[in-house]
Write an enzyme that holds these catalytic residues in place. Structure first.
Site, PDB file in Angstrom:
ATOM      1  N   HIS A 128       0.815  -1.212   0.000  1.00 50.74           N
ATOM      2  CA  HIS A 128       0.000   0.000   0.000  1.00 50.74           C
ATOM      3  C   HIS A 128       0.852   1.268   0.000  1.00 50.74           C
ATOM      4  CE1 HIS A 128      -4.245  -1.564   0.962  1.00 50.74           C
ATOM      5  NE2 HIS A 128      -3.518  -2.553   0.474  1.00 50.74           N
ATOM      6  N   HIS A 131      -1.924 -12.331  -2.431  1.00 45.50           N
ATOM      7  CA  HIS A 131      -2.992 -13.044  -1.736  1.00 45.50           C
ATOM      8  C   HIS A 131      -2.625 -14.486  -1.407  1.00 45.50           C
ATOM      9  CE1 HIS A 131      -6.153 -10.024  -3.485  1.00 45.50           C
ATOM     10  NE2 HIS A 131      -5.301  -9.472  -2.635  1.00 45.50           N
TER      11      HIS A 131
END
Length: 738
Positions: free
Chosen positions: A108, A276
């Site tokens: 992020h 993920h």
């Protein structure tokens, strides 16, 4: 009497009839107190103050490169490795491993980068400040930074927050079993929010996507330079477009967003799957029950936000995205479980405990379910987001996903390289990279430039100077070519600039802003000089030296003796070293310094000027002196006369500022972006000007600078300052000098 009256007035100011604490109410937030609040249409120069060093607590001579070179990087890595499994009671780690959290932090931080203007990304440690520290997509990353604080405290100035956060993501993957491609330091922290970064026009987080699309049905119409689909998101909504699940629609958003982050389809699938493969989503409580974000939280929260009143407030009660669950059977290990889970099951839409849309398998064996992150006696369903389902349902993404599923080694290689690109894309060329883990390979997205090792003697310099002066090139031609070569530099991601001489290669040689016909004439002459030169010099150096010689001439014409510095050492890039398509975003569509706009734009030219000046790393005074100098040097695009307020074109005089501040003239509109400068007495037109020119007389701050340089005792000062900032622009991409 006067003294007593003054004292009485002072006392009146510091007491109130109702006994409340005296305070300048609204001075911070409640009422209009900022100049731009009162006059929102005024030109806001705050964008240029990012380069002001007053907020930086380091000494003026602090050298981060030197500090980093003294760092025991192995010790930092070992401390990070230990941190990953050192679960803290105040914020326990999922499955006893902080890897997923630290990967999300690094992702992020880096994922805000966008190619259009090079802003965002990992290069500044900007997630420590608003608005990023309080974005909905960054919920609980404040905890990740606090977990890193003991390590930052220990090593202090030798490692920046920006470098530490990316290294933490690397070490998270490494501790989970992935061999990393590499790591480079070199990111220097900022010390206040980046006001110059445009994140969107919305006034609320997660507003409908129609706010940033000119046509909501055509997802390619996402407003430039944005990459994320909603305010407060790093990329796309994990529940689907505007929170409505539809993997094929989401695939369109994913593709455009990652393209604007400089990623192709293969890199996109690799990053999605690799991100993920480990960790989980958290969605155990209603979003509306969370406390304020860090910027809005009360002082006793000490900069932490999103306080969770349910249960423990963490662990099994954690709330982040609203989606709840892990993607793989072993979320604390790097493996190929993501693709197996995605393709070996049929998926159906469900809702998380927090009420968010997510996909869960219709039928799955108990042993294939991941363990609960904080209760090993339970197994829970895995989940997929709408973006994950896009990797299966979009035809192109599916082909890549199936290839990765069949070849784990290939997937690992592509992911490791894509992760390195994601976390280093805005660090600039490899010459800025620091540390022992910098990959030896030159990557095309790093815009590689060959090194040179020649030396120029004073005799060489004089010979080249005479050859340039006798080549039949005008002073303006030489200055414009050097300027056009250097002006592409962006301090946001350290791309562009004169080094590499890519102005002679596609696509730059054909850009309208570079006046291709004039450019080819100049390059032909410079190449002839270079070929006939007995020594060695790159074309990149010769282009800059030509501009240096011309500026030196202009100084002499103005009656001054000043040295115009020139530092050789630039290399010439080749077509093979140049990803031509990636340079399209660097094409100038406006250049206030040459008084030119390529196309109609609904943004005022003077605002475009500020944006370009900030990207080039210029301060407001530097921008001012460059504009004034470029005008009197006669460097306008197409040789137009707008703003050329001098009868002695080619001499580096302060005539531009003298005219701007002269009340003997009137300034009259004469069509779009054109103004007449008329003599008050005779009524005769003296000059013409653009909005960019007029703003140096109309804006109070810029007029103050213009008056400074218009003073009779600042004629030489103006020339000196122009030479300094000209040299700064020419050397902006010379990291060996800076």
């Amino acid at each position: 009497m006067v003294f007593k009256e003054s004292t009485q007035n002072l006392n009146t100011m510091n007491t109130t009839s109702n006994g409340k604490c005296p305070f300048m109410h609204g001075a911070n937030t409640e009422t209009k107190n900022d100049v731009m609040d009162w006059w929102p249409e005024a030109l806001n120069l705050d964008i240029l103050h990012q380069h002001d060093q007053k907020t930086n607590p380091f000494e003026a001579d602090f050298d981060y490169k030197k500090a980093f070179e003294e760092l025991d990087l192995e010790a930092v890595k070992e401390d990070l490795r230990q941190l990953m499994t050192d679960s803290q009671e105040w914020w326990p780690a999922d499955w006893g491993h902080y890897g997923g959290l630290m990967i999300r932090l690094a992702w992020h931080v880096a994922g805000t980068y966008r190619v259009a203007d090079g802003r965002g990304g990992s290069n500044t440690g900007n997630q420590r400040f608003a608005p990023l520290n309080s974005w909905p997509d960054n919920v609980n990353l404040d905890k990740a930074r606090r977990l890193l604080w003991p390590i930052k405290k220990k090593y202090g100035r030798k490692i920046s927050w920006a470098d530490l956060m990316i290294l933490a993501g690397n070490m998270a993957y490494e501790s989970m079993g992935l061999k990393m491609y590499g790591f480079a330091g070199g990111r220097e922290d900022i010390w206040h929010p980046e006001k110059e970064v445009y994140w969107g026009s919305e006034k609320e987080f997660l507003a409908a996507t129609k706010n940033r699309y000119s046509d909501d049905e055509k997802r390619e119409s996402l407003e430039n330079p944005l990459a994320a689909v909603q305010m407060g998101l790093i990329y796309v909504n994990p529940e689907g477009v505007d929170g409505n699940p539809d993997p094929l629609k989401t695939a369109h958003d994913v593709r455009l967003t990652f393209k604007r982050m400089a990623m192709n389809d293969e890199e996109t699938v690799a990053l999605t799957a690799g991100g993920h493969t480990v960790g989980k989503c958290h969605g155990m409580v209603p979003e509306e029950d969370l406390g304020p974000n860090p910027e809005a939280a009360d002082v006793h929260e000490q900069g932490l936000g999103w306080k969770n009143p349910h249960g423990k407030g963490h662990s099994g009660d954690t709330m982040t995205s609203g989606i709840e669950g892990a993607w793989t059977t072993q979320p604390e290990k790097w493996d190929n479980g993501y693709f197996k889970m995605l393709f070996n099951h049929e998926w159906e839409l469900t809702k998380s405990p927090a009420g968010a849309w997510q996909w869960e398998p219709k039928d799955i064996k108990e042993e294939d379910k991941p363990l609960d992150a904080h209760d090993s006696s339970k197994r829970l369903n895995p989940i997929m987001t709408d973006a994950d389902m896009a990797m299966k349902m979009d035809p192109e993404y599916r082909k890549i996903s199936e290839k990765f599923m069949k070849d784990q080694a290939y997937f690992e290689e592509v992911f490791a390289r894509a992760w390195f690109k994601l976390t280093h894309r805005d660090l600039g060329p490899k010459s800025r990279y620091l540390g022992p883990y910098v990959p030896k390979e030159d990557l095309i997205w790093q815009d590689p430039i060959p090194q040179v090792n020649y030396r120029l003697t004073p005799g060489n310099i004089e010979t080249l100077k005479q050859k340039i002066l006798s080549a039949g090139l005008s002073q303006s031609d030489l200055i414009c070519t050097a300027w056009d070569s250097a002006r592409t530099f962006r301090k946001s991601d350290y791309r562009g600039g004169a080094n590499g001489a890519r102005i002679r290669l596609a696509p730059q040689k054909d850009w309208e802003g570079n006046e291709p016909e004039r450019l080819q004439k100049v390059l032909k002459k410079l190449n002839e000089i270079r070929t006939g030169f007995e020594g060695e010099i790159s074309l990149a150096d010769l282009i800059v030296f030509g501009g240096t010689v011309a500026v030196e001439q202009a100084v002499e014409k103005a009656g001054f003796e000043l040295d115009v510095p020139f530092a050789p050492g630039r290399g010439d890039a080749t077509d093979e070293m140049t990803d031509a398509s990636s340079f399209d975003v660097l094409e100038p569509v406006h250049d206030a310094f040459r008084n030119w706009i390529k196309t109609d734009c609904d943004i005022a030219p003077e605002k475009l000027m500020l944006d370009r000046a900030q990207l080039m790393g210029l301060t407001a005074p530097e921008m001012t002196v460059l504009i004034g100098g470029m005008r009197v040097l006669g460097t306008n695009h197409g040789n137009t006369k707008q703003g050329v307020f001098t009868n002695d074109v080619g001499a580096l005089t302060n005539d531009y500022f003298v005219a701007i501040t002269d009340m003997n003239y009137q300034w009259k509109p004469d069509g779009e972006n054109n103004y007449q400068i008329v003599d008050r007495k005779s009524g005769q037109q003296k000059w013409t000007a653009s909005r960019v020119d007029l703003v140096f007389g109309s804006n109070s701050i810029l007029r103050a600078y213009a008056e400074f340089y218009a003073q009779d005792d600042h004629k030489k000062k103006f020339a000196e300052d122009f030479v300094k900032v000209w040299t700064k622009v020419m050397n902006a991409d010379r990291y060996d000098l800076n």
